[in-house]
Design an enzyme around this catalytic site. Sequence first.
Site, short mmCIF file in Angstrom:
data_model
loop_
_atom_site.label_atom_id
_atom_site.label_comp_id
_atom_site.label_asym_id
_atom_site.label_seq_id
_atom_site.Cartn_x
_atom_site.Cartn_y
_atom_site.Cartn_z
N ASP A 14 0.83 -1.21 0.00
CA ASP A 14 0.00 0.00 0.00
C ASP A 14 0.86 1.27 0.00
O ASP A 14 0.67 2.17 0.82
CB ASP A 14 -0.94 0.01 1.21
N GLU A 193 -11.30 -0.83 -3.69
CA GLU A 193 -10.61 -0.21 -2.55
C GLU A 193 -9.39 0.56 -3.04
O GLU A 193 -9.12 0.63 -4.24
CB GLU A 193 -10.18 -1.29 -1.54
N HIS A 257 -3.11 -1.15 -5.11
CA HIS A 257 -3.11 -0.14 -4.05
C HIS A 257 -2.02 0.92 -4.33
O HIS A 257 -1.07 1.08 -3.58
CB HIS A 257 -2.92 -0.73 -2.67
N ARG A 291 4.87 -8.19 -0.49
CA ARG A 291 4.33 -7.20 -1.41
C ARG A 291 5.27 -5.99 -1.32
O ARG A 291 5.21 -5.22 -0.37
CB ARG A 291 2.90 -6.81 -1.04
#
Length: 331
Positions: A14, A193, A257, A291
Amino acid sequence: MVNISNPIVLQRADPFIYKEKGNYIFTGSHPKYDRIILRISDTINGLYDAKEHVIWEKHDKGGQSHLIWAPEIHKIKGKWYIYYAAAPNEKIEDDTFNHRMYVLENNSDDPLSDNWVDKGQIDTGWDSFALDATIFCLNDTLYYVWAQQDFEIPGHSNIYISKMKNPWTLEGEITMLTYPEYDWEKQGFLVNEGPAVLIKENYIYLTYSASATGIEYCVGLLYADITSDLLDSSSWSKVSQPIFKSSNVNAQYGPGHNSFTVSEDDNQDIIVYHARNYQTIEGDPLYDPNRHARAQVIEWDNIGMPILGEPVPDERWTPNSPRILEDDSDD
């Protein structure tokens, strides 16, 4: 063209970058989901080795005690604000996520200073799973965009927009901009999202992420004319296919994201996102730490639409096991 070496930061999902006074200020989800971190560098590539500073840690109990997700840092009228999502560490009956959105404020010019004040929960007017807030200012109006669950709409989250009275208070009408409707938004979970905003010339572009957080994760796009009423859902057009998705050729999986920044000379738009470089994940993808934050230049077509292409291959070392790397941070 700017030369970016990926990943730009290891094990930070993110990712969000705010550029100010020639510095790139980076934050993102820590794999332990227990803190908010900042890194600062005068180059994007320099973020990789930049000192990491812990500027906030989860509470022992209550709504800000568990699963600290997706912080973003913004500067509004001379003050710093960090928006993030958190959940209580108490078990709930259906064992689903129970996040709400919160904001911190710092009136110092230095975001690393110990002046962060908790401004509390962002009240959207109804009580349900809510996360991934971002803000932007257009025509002297401050807007808040976020993801939230509506129990009357199938799925886990939709994207909403509202004007703001101040950086911690919404004001007036709330509009839903997108919900999971296409098959590529419903893989594993029904999710919209992680909204991110890029304003360029006559248009405002809003990207979002869809589906579960494994290889299915991908990026969708809405766009609107900057002169339109952004609280009118009909002002926005939604692209029917993902604009950024997994690449077998480059071994990049689940890109999403994202946030946006610009090159060091301010001449090129850059997308910042996370992705893994392997497909097989043991257990819940949420707890696989690999990630990594990545970045690449955005191209534009002749009608002003962004072209992201495929997520580029890695050039730097990455861990090959689901182990969280040793912390290198100020506590």
